[in-house]
Design a protein around this motif. Structure first.
Motif, mmCIF file in Angstrom:
data_model
loop_
_atom_site.group_PDB
_atom_site.id
_atom_site.type_symbol
_atom_site.label_atom_id
_atom_site.label_comp_id
_atom_site.label_asym_id
_atom_site.label_seq_id
_atom_site.Cartn_x
_atom_site.Cartn_y
_atom_site.Cartn_z
ATOM 1 N N LEU A 71 -5.392 4.465 -0.624
ATOM 2 C CA LEU A 71 -4.918 3.983 -1.915
ATOM 3 C C LEU A 71 -6.041 3.516 -2.833
ATOM 4 N N VAL A 72 -7.281 3.597 -2.342
ATOM 5 C CA VAL A 72 -8.432 3.199 -3.147
ATOM 6 C C VAL A 72 -8.864 4.388 -3.983
ATOM 7 N N ARG A 73 -9.002 4.156 -5.270
ATOM 8 C CA ARG A 73 -9.437 5.233 -6.158
ATOM 9 C C ARG A 73 -10.877 5.587 -5.862
ATOM 10 N N GLU A 74 -11.126 6.868 -5.717
ATOM 11 C CA GLU A 74 -12.474 7.341 -5.444
ATOM 12 C C GLU A 74 -13.324 7.205 -6.693
ATOM 13 N N ALA A 75 -14.526 6.690 -6.506
ATOM 14 C CA ALA A 75 -15.439 6.509 -7.645
ATOM 15 C C ALA A 75 -15.878 7.862 -8.178
ATOM 16 N N GLU A 76 -15.909 7.960 -9.505
ATOM 17 C CA GLU A 76 -16.379 9.203 -10.135
ATOM 18 C C GLU A 76 -17.877 9.179 -10.198
ATOM 19 N N PRO A 77 -18.512 10.323 -10.005
ATOM 20 C CA PRO A 77 -19.984 10.366 -10.052
ATOM 21 C C PRO A 77 -20.500 9.933 -11.419
ATOM 22 N N GLU A 86 -0.182 14.512 0.948
ATOM 23 C CA GLU A 86 -1.491 15.065 0.584
ATOM 24 C C GLU A 86 -2.631 14.097 0.891
ATOM 25 N N HIS A 87 -2.346 12.805 0.883
ATOM 26 C CA HIS A 87 -3.376 11.795 1.115
ATOM 27 C C HIS A 87 -3.329 11.209 2.521
ATOM 28 N N GLY A 88 -2.725 11.934 3.446
ATOM 29 C CA GLY A 88 -2.765 11.564 4.856
ATOM 30 C C GLY A 88 -1.688 10.602 5.318
ATOM 31 N N GLY A 89 -0.694 10.326 4.484
ATOM 32 C CA GLY A 89 0.386 9.430 4.881
ATOM 33 C C GLY A 89 1.274 10.073 5.933
ATOM 34 N N LYS A 90 1.717 9.269 6.879
ATOM 35 C CA LYS A 90 2.571 9.746 7.965
ATOM 36 C C LYS A 90 3.825 8.890 8.050
ATOM 37 N N PRO A 91 4.962 9.490 8.355
ATOM 38 C CA PRO A 91 6.161 8.685 8.598
ATOM 39 C C PRO A 91 5.936 7.819 9.836
ATOM 40 N N GLU A 92 6.339 6.570 9.746
ATOM 41 C CA GLU A 92 6.179 5.681 10.894
ATOM 42 C C GLU A 92 7.174 6.080 11.964
ATOM 43 N N THR A 93 6.696 6.181 13.186
ATOM 44 C CA THR A 93 7.584 6.528 14.286
ATOM 45 C C THR A 93 8.275 5.269 14.764
ATOM 46 N N ALA A 94 9.578 5.347 14.897
ATOM 47 C CA ALA A 94 10.359 4.203 15.354
ATOM 48 C C ALA A 94 10.228 4.081 16.867
ATOM 49 N N MET A 154 4.675 12.591 -12.631
ATOM 50 C CA MET A 154 3.759 11.468 -12.577
ATOM 51 C C MET A 154 2.358 11.979 -12.258
ATOM 52 N N ASP A 155 1.371 11.352 -12.863
ATOM 53 C CA ASP A 155 0.003 11.754 -12.564
ATOM 54 C C ASP A 155 -0.529 10.966 -11.361
ATOM 55 N N ASP A 156 -1.668 11.379 -10.869
ATOM 56 C CA ASP A 156 -2.273 10.816 -9.670
ATOM 57 C C ASP A 156 -2.496 9.306 -9.795
ATOM 58 N N ASP A 157 -3.027 8.868 -10.930
ATOM 59 C CA ASP A 157 -3.317 7.448 -11.118
ATOM 60 C C ASP A 157 -2.041 6.605 -11.138
ATOM 61 N N ALA A 158 -0.980 7.109 -11.745
ATOM 62 C CA ALA A 158 0.282 6.373 -11.808
ATOM 63 C C ALA A 158 0.896 6.231 -10.415
ATOM 64 N N ILE A 159 0.828 7.286 -9.626
ATOM 65 C CA ILE A 159 1.362 7.236 -8.262
ATOM 66 C C ILE A 159 0.542 6.270 -7.417
ATOM 67 N N ARG A 160 -0.781 6.350 -7.524
ATOM 68 C CA ARG A 160 -1.660 5.461 -6.757
ATOM 69 C C ARG A 160 -1.393 3.999 -7.128
ATOM 70 N N ALA A 161 -1.229 3.709 -8.407
ATOM 71 C CA ALA A 161 -0.964 2.341 -8.854
ATOM 72 C C ALA A 161 0.379 1.838 -8.315
ATOM 73 N N LEU A 162 1.399 2.693 -8.370
ATOM 74 C CA LEU A 162 2.715 2.313 -7.856
ATOM 75 C C LEU A 162 2.659 2.025 -6.361
ATOM 76 N N LEU A 163 2.035 2.913 -5.599
ATOM 77 C CA LEU A 163 1.963 2.727 -4.152
ATOM 78 C C LEU A 163 1.103 1.526 -3.773
ATOM 79 N N THR A 164 0.047 1.261 -4.522
ATOM 80 C CA THR A 164 -0.789 0.094 -4.278
ATOM 81 C C THR A 164 0.022 -1.184 -4.467
ATOM 82 N N ARG A 165 0.871 -1.187 -5.465
ATOM 83 C CA ARG A 165 1.723 -2.355 -5.735
ATOM 84 C C ARG A 165 2.772 -2.539 -4.638
ATOM 85 N N LEU A 166 3.305 -1.450 -4.099
ATOM 86 C CA LEU A 166 4.374 -1.512 -3.102
ATOM 87 C C LEU A 166 3.869 -1.686 -1.671
#
Length: 96
Positions: free
Chosen positions: A88-94, A45-53, A1-13
């Motif tokens: 989860l916000v796509r970074e704007a391209e210059p 890679e994008h700073g996600g952490k497992p939630e501590t119970a 999966m490419d970066d945009d597809a993963i970002r879109a999936l996670l944004t939806r979930l």
């Protein structure tokens, strides 16, 4: 999966959390039927952490854990992942 597809999936979930970031359920990622390994790598890679119970309140006295089903052993697999604000916000391209 490419970066945009993963970002879109996670944004939806994802759903917002109190700290301003997003929470994504592990079960939702698995149910999506996508490449779980690639998605988990992206989350880390994008700073996600497992939630501590939160620790469960002791019950049943000294030997309460023996009385509980499973002998008091807790799963080490996180149920959800917390993404930092803006991850989860796509970074704007210059412009150019």
């Amino acid at each position: 999966m490419d970066d945009d597809a993963i970002r879109a999936l996670l944004t939806r979930l994802a759903r917002p959390n109190a700290a301003g970031g997003d929470v994504i359920e592990r079960a939702a990622i698995l149910a999506a039927g996508s490449d779980f390994t690639a998605i988990m790598a992206w989350v880390v890679e994008h700073g996600g952490k497992p939630e501590t119970a939160a620790a469960a309140a002791p019950s049943g006295g000294l030997h309460g854990s023996r009385l509980a089903e499973g002998g008091g052993a807790e799963s080490t697999t996180p149920l959800r992942f917390v993404m930092p604000p803006g991850a989860l916000v796509r970074e704007a391209e210059p412009a150019g």
